[in-house]
Design a protein around this motif. Sequence first.
Motif, PDB file in Angstrom:
ATOM      1  N   HIS A  72       0.830  -1.209   0.000  1.00 24.47           N
ATOM      2  CA  HIS A  72       0.000   0.000   0.000  1.00 24.47           C
ATOM      3  C   HIS A  72       0.858   1.250   0.000  1.00 24.47           C
ATOM      4  CE1 HIS A  72       0.788   0.790   4.343  1.00 24.47           C
ATOM      5  NE2 HIS A  72       0.893  -0.528   4.389  1.00 24.47           N
ATOM      6  N   CYS A  73       0.240   2.335  -0.420  1.00 26.53           N
ATOM      7  CA  CYS A  73       0.897   3.635  -0.320  1.00 26.53           C
ATOM      8  C   CYS A  73       0.988   4.035   1.155  1.00 26.53           C
ATOM      9  CB  CYS A  73       0.110   4.692  -1.096  1.00 26.53           C
ATOM     10  SG  CYS A  73       0.034   4.401  -2.876  1.00 26.53           S
ATOM     11  N   GLN A  74       1.897   4.935   1.469  1.00 26.87           N
ATOM     12  CA  GLN A  74       2.117   5.324   2.864  1.00 26.87           C
ATOM     13  C   GLN A  74       0.832   5.819   3.518  1.00 26.87           C
ATOM     14  OE1 GLN A  74       4.917   8.497   3.454  1.00 26.87           O
ATOM     15  NE2 GLN A  74       5.276   7.984   5.586  1.00 26.87           N
ATOM     16  N   LEU A  75       0.506   5.253   4.661  1.00 29.34           N
ATOM     17  CA  LEU A  75      -0.654   5.622   5.490  1.00 29.34           C
ATOM     18  C   LEU A  75      -2.007   5.292   4.847  1.00 29.34           C
ATOM     19  CD1 LEU A  75       0.494   9.098   6.910  1.00 29.34           C
ATOM     20  CD2 LEU A  75       0.767   6.832   7.934  1.00 29.34           C
ATOM     21  N   CYS A  76      -2.011   4.646   3.679  1.00 29.76           N
ATOM     22  CA  CYS A  76      -3.286   4.373   3.016  1.00 29.76           C
ATOM     23  C   CYS A  76      -4.034   3.251   3.727  1.00 29.76           C
ATOM     24  CB  CYS A  76      -3.056   3.998   1.551  1.00 29.76           C
ATOM     25  SG  CYS A  76      -4.580   3.624   0.664  1.00 29.76           S
ATOM     26  N   ILE A  78      -6.785   1.842   2.301  1.00 32.20           N
ATOM     27  CA  ILE A  78      -7.460   1.026   1.288  1.00 32.20           C
ATOM     28  C   ILE A  78      -6.614  -0.188   0.936  1.00 32.20           C
ATOM     29  CG2 ILE A  78      -8.333   0.987  -1.086  1.00 32.20           C
ATOM     30  CD1 ILE A  78      -9.048   3.926  -0.733  1.00 32.20           C
ATOM     31  N   ARG A  79      -5.308   0.003   0.813  1.00 29.13           N
ATOM     32  CA  ARG A  79      -4.350  -1.091   0.656  1.00 29.13           C
ATOM     33  C   ARG A  79      -4.646  -1.944  -0.582  1.00 29.13           C
ATOM     34  NH1 ARG A  79      -1.559  -1.712   5.530  1.00 29.13           N
ATOM     35  NH2 ARG A  79      -0.866  -3.775   4.874  1.00 29.13           N
ATOM     36  N   CYS A  80      -4.612  -1.336  -1.761  1.00 28.19           N
ATOM     37  CA  CYS A  80      -4.965  -2.054  -2.991  1.00 28.19           C
ATOM     38  C   CYS A  80      -3.753  -2.642  -3.702  1.00 28.19           C
ATOM     39  CB  CYS A  80      -5.736  -1.139  -3.945  1.00 28.19           C
ATOM     40  SG  CYS A  80      -4.770   0.216  -4.639  1.00 28.19           S
ATOM     41  N   GLY A  81      -2.553  -2.528  -3.117  1.00 24.92           N
ATOM     42  CA  GLY A  81      -1.366  -3.077  -3.754  1.00 24.92           C
ATOM     43  C   GLY A  81      -1.164  -4.546  -3.429  1.00 24.92           C
ATOM     44  N   THR A  82      -0.424  -5.243  -4.281  1.00 23.74           N
ATOM     45  CA  THR A  82      -0.112  -6.650  -4.044  1.00 23.74           C
ATOM     46  C   THR A  82       1.358  -6.913  -4.359  1.00 23.74           C
ATOM     47  OG1 THR A  82      -0.772  -7.218  -6.308  1.00 23.74           O
ATOM     48  CG2 THR A  82      -2.433  -7.490  -4.578  1.00 23.74           C
ATOM     49  N   VAL A  83       1.908  -7.894  -3.685  1.00 23.78           N
ATOM     50  CA  VAL A  83       3.240  -8.404  -3.999  1.00 23.78           C
ATOM     51  C   VAL A  83       3.073  -9.850  -4.423  1.00 23.78           C
ATOM     52  CG1 VAL A  83       5.517  -8.993  -3.093  1.00 23.78           C
ATOM     53  CG2 VAL A  83       4.419  -6.849  -2.421  1.00 23.78           C
ATOM     54  N   LEU A  84       3.581 -10.200  -5.608  1.00 22.69           N
ATOM     55  CA  LEU A  84       3.422 -11.539  -6.163  1.00 22.69           C
ATOM     56  C   LEU A  84       4.787 -12.177  -6.395  1.00 22.69           C
ATOM     57  CD1 LEU A  84       0.669 -10.876  -8.881  1.00 22.69           C
ATOM     58  CD2 LEU A  84       0.351 -11.423  -6.472  1.00 22.69           C
ATOM     59  N   LYS A  85       4.774 -13.501  -6.543  1.00 20.95           N
ATOM     60  CA  LYS A  85       6.009 -14.233  -6.824  1.00 20.95           C
ATOM     61  C   LYS A  85       5.711 -15.362  -7.797  1.00 20.95           C
ATOM     62  CE  LYS A  85       9.891 -16.666  -4.693  1.00 20.95           C
ATOM     63  NZ  LYS A  85      10.529 -17.085  -3.415  1.00 20.95           N
ATOM     64  N   THR A  93      10.724 -15.591 -10.453  1.00 27.00           N
ATOM     65  CA  THR A  93      11.372 -14.374  -9.960  1.00 27.00           C
ATOM     66  C   THR A  93      11.180 -14.228  -8.470  1.00 27.00           C
ATOM     67  OG1 THR A  93      11.450 -11.963 -10.232  1.00 27.00           O
ATOM     68  CG2 THR A  93       9.294 -12.974 -10.326  1.00 27.00           C
ATOM     69  N   ASP A  94      11.935 -13.333  -7.876  1.00 26.01           N
ATOM     70  CA  ASP A  94      11.702 -12.969  -6.487  1.00 26.01           C
ATOM     71  C   ASP A  94      10.405 -12.183  -6.389  1.00 26.01           C
ATOM     72  OD1 ASP A  94      14.070 -14.145  -5.663  1.00 26.01           O
ATOM     73  OD2 ASP A  94      15.234 -12.307  -5.972  1.00 26.01           O
ATOM     74  N   SER A  95       9.942 -11.968  -5.183  1.00 22.19           N
ATOM     75  CA  SER A  95       8.702 -11.220  -4.978  1.00 22.19           C
ATOM     76  C   SER A  95       8.835  -9.803  -5.515  1.00 22.19           C
ATOM     77  CB  SER A  95       8.372 -11.175  -3.486  1.00 22.19           C
ATOM     78  OG  SER A  95       8.236 -12.480  -2.968  1.00 22.19           O
ATOM     79  N   ILE A  96       7.816  -9.359  -6.268  1.00 25.87           N
ATOM     80  CA  ILE A  96       7.800  -7.992  -6.792  1.00 25.87           C
ATOM     81  C   ILE A  96       6.407  -7.402  -6.647  1.00 25.87           C
ATOM     82  CG2 ILE A  96       9.628  -8.482  -8.457  1.00 25.87           C
ATOM     83  CD1 ILE A  96       7.496  -8.456 -10.641  1.00 25.87           C
ATOM     84  N   GLU A  97       6.345  -6.100  -6.598  1.00 26.01           N
ATOM     85  CA  GLU A  97       5.059  -5.403  -6.465  1.00 26.01           C
ATOM     86  C   GLU A  97       4.316  -5.407  -7.796  1.00 26.01           C
ATOM     87  OE1 GLU A  97       3.237  -1.021  -5.222  1.00 26.01           O
ATOM     88  OE2 GLU A  97       5.400  -1.399  -5.134  1.00 26.01           O
ATOM     89  N   GLY A  98       3.010  -5.624  -7.732  1.00 21.76           N
ATOM     90  CA  GLY A  98       2.170  -5.586  -8.923  1.00 21.76           C
ATOM     91  C   GLY A  98       2.103  -6.927  -9.600  1.00 21.76           C
ATOM     92  N   ILE A 279      -6.166  15.858  -3.329  1.00 26.58           N
ATOM     93  CA  ILE A 279      -5.371  14.632  -3.529  1.00 26.58           C
ATOM     94  C   ILE A 279      -6.150  13.427  -2.990  1.00 26.58           C
ATOM     95  CG2 ILE A 279      -3.053  13.658  -3.477  1.00 26.58           C
ATOM     96  CD1 ILE A 279      -3.140  16.565  -4.445  1.00 26.58           C
ATOM     97  N   VAL A 280      -7.354  13.244  -3.498  1.00 24.61           N
ATOM     98  CA  VAL A 280      -8.221  12.163  -3.047  1.00 24.61           C
ATOM     99  C   VAL A 280      -8.101  10.966  -3.986  1.00 24.61           C
ATOM    100  CG1 VAL A 280     -10.618  11.482  -2.608  1.00 24.61           C
ATOM    101  CG2 VAL A 280      -9.843  13.768  -1.977  1.00 24.61           C
ATOM    102  N   CYS A 281      -7.941   9.773  -3.420  1.00 25.84           N
ATOM    103  CA  CYS A 281      -7.872   8.542  -4.203  1.00 25.84           C
ATOM    104  C   CYS A 281      -9.154   8.356  -5.009  1.00 25.84           C
ATOM    105  CB  CYS A 281      -7.667   7.356  -3.274  1.00 25.84           C
ATOM    106  SG  CYS A 281      -7.774   5.747  -4.073  1.00 25.84           S
ATOM    107  N   ILE A 282      -9.003   7.869  -6.238  1.00 24.07           N
ATOM    108  CA  ILE A 282     -10.146   7.744  -7.138  1.00 24.07           C
ATOM    109  C   ILE A 282     -11.131   6.661  -6.690  1.00 24.07           C
ATOM    110  CG2 ILE A 282      -9.103   6.049  -8.702  1.00 24.07           C
ATOM    111  CD1 ILE A 282     -10.345   7.636 -11.030  1.00 24.07           C
ATOM    112  N   PHE A 283     -10.684   5.663  -5.923  1.00 20.59           N
ATOM    113  CA  PHE A 283     -11.559   4.548  -5.577  1.00 20.59           C
ATOM    114  C   PHE A 283     -12.650   4.937  -4.571  1.00 20.59           C
ATOM    115  CE2 PHE A 283      -7.630   2.184  -6.919  1.00 20.59           C
ATOM    116  CZ  PHE A 283      -8.143   1.809  -8.140  1.00 20.59           C
TER     117      PHE A 283
END
Length: 406
Positions: A72-76, A78-85, A93-98, A279-283
């Motif tokens: 997630h982005c700092q202090l967010c 909503i936490r919509c990010g993922t780390v996949l491997k 590959t090693d774990s990467i974001e997205g 600076i409001v998140c679109i979601f």
Amino acid sequence: DTMKEITKKHVETVKNEPKFKGFCHLGTAAAVGFCHELGIYPVKNFQEGVLENVEGRLTGEKVAEMFVKDDHCQLCHIRCGTVLKVQEGPYATDSIEGPEYETLYSFGGEICNTDLGMVIEANRICDDYGVDTMSAGCTVGFAMELYEKGIFTKADLDGLDLTWGNHEAAIELLKKIVTRNGVGDLLAEGTRKAARKIGKDSEQYAIQVKGLELPGYEPRGLKGSGLNLATAPLGASHCIGQCPQEIMGPQAVDRFSPEGKGKLCKFNQDKVAAYETGIVCIFPMALGLVDPKTLGEMLSASTGIEDFKNEDYLFTVGARILNIERAFNVREGFGRKDDSLPPRFLTEPLQSGAAQGHTFELDEMLDQYYEARGWDKATGYPTRSELESLGLTTVADDLEKWDKLP
């Protein structure tokens, strides 16, 4: 103190929103199946609306198999990010974001690829080199169609067999693009510039607006969103005024009909511009979790400007932003002729999927849009009366000085 109180209430609202429960886990990466079902997931450089074998390969289930952790982005909250491997195969590959949805479109359906490992590898390469995945994938799709049409040969492509779905060749081409090596030097600045150098009528296959490649939404299946892509000041950006009403409400809007889309497009563009002053998140914005009243209270609490509490004033701020951006573009030579989509969408009915048979009624919707904005229909230029009503008299004076005032 007031700002802290509002923020705490807002965070609790978002945390308790059912629509965000799954979203917080896999983020936009889980949207492929949904968009494919609606017929808005672009396939084969926007030629088709169905990607064979997409289920279980690019959809949420497959993403979940490679899931490592949330990000997630700092202090967010909503936490919509993922780390996949990727555990095995040529792209282990090693774990990467997205990746996010847009990359799952641009290196997935756009090039007829269903290998999630390849999409993750393409995402890594683009991140490492600071390259936008939408433009990069769309440029690879453009090159694949030129190869299909015989405009590009293997010799032109440094020996690459750039057939649809050949993800190994696509990765090699991407590496050439980010390092400007061989044919990659031609393609590195996107589809519009490349097409103008290539010639041979290749511009009709360049899926871009004002030089910016399209995001992963089929305009023939989302007419309001398509109109935004045609009119957005910086080109085909879904972040200027996406049209959530066409797929999630709150009031049902016929996504296949051109009726009323000009007014709706203006509303969404002005709203996004106003919200981005905070600076409001679109979601949460799209879901209505940060309504204009809440935004106005936040802005007022943090700046002391009472006018922000007035919803009409907020939308006036948004309209001012869009008009100033438009005036900038008009000064640089842009107008109605540039508010368009690639010929494919205007003349070719979509070949398959839930939006099959549809084209994009551009002129009809442009007229609606200019009327809603108070701009001149013939040129697409802002009028003095509209600019002065927004308190932008100096902008009108500048346009008159440049002989660009209708």
